[in-house]
Motif scaffolding. Structure first.
Motif, PDB file in Angstrom:
ATOM      1  N   LEU A   1       0.794  -1.378  -0.085  1.00  0.00           N
ATOM      2  CA  LEU A   1       0.456  -0.082   0.100  1.00  0.00           C
ATOM      3  C   LEU A   1       0.737   0.868   0.347  1.00  0.00           C
ATOM      4  O   LEU A   1       0.822   2.193  -0.617  1.00  0.00           O
TER       5      LEU A   1
ATOM      6  N   SER B  92       2.117   1.871  -3.354  1.00  0.00           N
ATOM      7  CA  SER B  92       1.565   2.676  -4.236  1.00  0.00           C
ATOM      8  C   SER B  92       1.121   3.784  -4.331  1.00  0.00           C
ATOM      9  O   SER B  92       1.546   4.463  -5.162  1.00  0.00           O
ATOM     10  N   GLU B  93       0.671   4.512  -3.129  1.00  0.00           N
ATOM     11  CA  GLU B  93       0.999   5.417  -2.049  1.00  0.00           C
ATOM     12  C   GLU B  93       2.222   6.375  -2.960  1.00  0.00           C
ATOM     13  O   GLU B  93       1.711   7.421  -3.648  1.00  0.00           O
TER      14      GLU B  93
ATOM     15  N   LEU C 109       1.527   6.140  -6.172  1.00  0.00           N
ATOM     16  CA  LEU C 109       0.851   7.528  -7.193  1.00  0.00           C
ATOM     17  C   LEU C 109       1.329   9.230  -7.225  1.00  0.00           C
ATOM     18  O   LEU C 109       1.100   9.987  -7.736  1.00  0.00           O
ATOM     19  N   LYS C 110       2.448   9.860  -5.551  1.00  0.00           N
ATOM     20  CA  LYS C 110       2.779  11.000  -5.122  1.00  0.00           C
ATOM     21  C   LYS C 110       3.700  10.529  -5.874  1.00  0.00           C
ATOM     22  O   LYS C 110       3.625  11.712  -7.127  1.00  0.00           O
TER      23      LYS C 110
END
Length: 311
Positions: free
Chosen positions: A252, A255-256, A259-260
């Motif tokens: 997670l 993934s964050e 994304l950032k």
């Protein structure tokens, strides 16, 4: 069963031998003393010294020859000679049989000693039950596992070691097993529990085997306390779950972060686009300003042809 020690057997054999010798000496016409010599040889089976049987047989043969020679000086007959020869042959045969029996007895004692040592020193609990489910024999490990003294378990029903929540159908299971006994490991894929003397439950692993004697079936249960194993398994499961949760959190977080990173990359790309656009606009503005300055320069400073044309 009365047990005869090696020392007792030596004493008994010596007494019987001496008694038979005196009977043969004083009652030379009687043959019952020869049976005493034979009995004294058989008693050497229980003497640890392996040469005791040979010594007893040799002593008996010498005693018969000695007494026969002593009495033959007074009276000799072919019948007494034949009897003595017969007794000597019997003594030789008795010695051979006694040596064989001593060999068997020694091996039996050896096997018994090892079996007792195996039973007493086994690290897993061993419980022997009869056809009625009563405990006949337990080893020290079983007493330690269940928290009992060994004598306390003798005569109890095997159900005394089973938690109450499992007692409902256990009689039927036990009866069915005695009707069709087979060596097997219980609880494969299941969680089995036993009950200690204080009533507490603990996980166990049980293997069953059986044998028959005088048409009665006896069951041997091998019991292993697997509390530590279960604890380790639970710890391993807990650690596995923690690792899975940590891995999920890492995924997670990745993934964050991705994304950032994509957002920052997009912002950076937009900023670069704007910067390039600003550079192009600035370059165009500079070009226009340069052109404008050139036009102004031409206006203020006319060319030589234009000057000559002026008055």
């Amino acid at each position: 069963m009365v047990k005869i020690s090696s020392r007792q057997a030596l004493i008994y054999s010596s007494v019987v031998f001496l008694f038979s010798f005196f009977l043969s000496y004083f009652f030379s016409g009687e043959n019952f003393s020869g049976a005493g010599f034979i009995f004294s040889i058989f008693l050497t089976i229980f003497i640890d010294n392996k040469y005791s049987t040979i010594v007893a047989a040799g002593s008996a043969a010498i005693a018969i020859v000695f007494i026969s020679a002593l009495h033959s000086a007074l009276f000799f007959s072919m019948e007494s000679f034949s009897v003595n020869v017969f007794f000597i042959l019997i003594i030789v045969l008795t010695a051979i049989i006694s040596l064989y029996l001593k060999h068997l007895l020694r091996h039996m004692q050896f096997d018994k000693t090892h079996m007792t040592s195996l039973f007493e020193n086994a690290t897993e609990g061993i419980i022997l039950t009869g056809s009625t489910g009563k405990i006949i024999l337990v080893n020290p490990a079983a007493g330690r596992v269940f928290g009992y003294e060994e004598e306390e378990l003798i005569g109890k029903k095997i159900e005394a070691l089973i938690p109450e929540r499992f007692l409902k159908n256990h009689d039927q299971y036990r009866t069915r097993f005695y009707q069709q006994p087979q060596n097997r490991q219980m609880g494969i894929g299941l969680d089995l529990f036993a009950k200690k003397k204080d009533g507490s439950e603990f996980p166990v692993e049980i293997s069953l085997s059986y044998y028959r004697e005088d048409d009665e079936a006896f069951v041997i249960a091998f019991v292993v306390d697997i509390t530590a194993r279960k604890r380790n398994e639970m710890n391993a499961i807990r650690h596995q779950l923690e690792l899975e949760k940590l891995s999920a959190d890492m995924r997670l977080l990745n993934s964050e972060l991705e994304l950032k990173v994509e957002e920052r990359t997009h912002v950076l790309q937009e900023a670069l686009s704007k910067l390039e656009k600003s550079q192009r606009e600035l370059s165009e503005a500079l070009d226009k300003e340069k052109q404008l300055n050139e036009i102004k320069s031409r206006s203020i400073f006319p060319s030589p042809q234009i000057k000559s044309a002026l008055p």
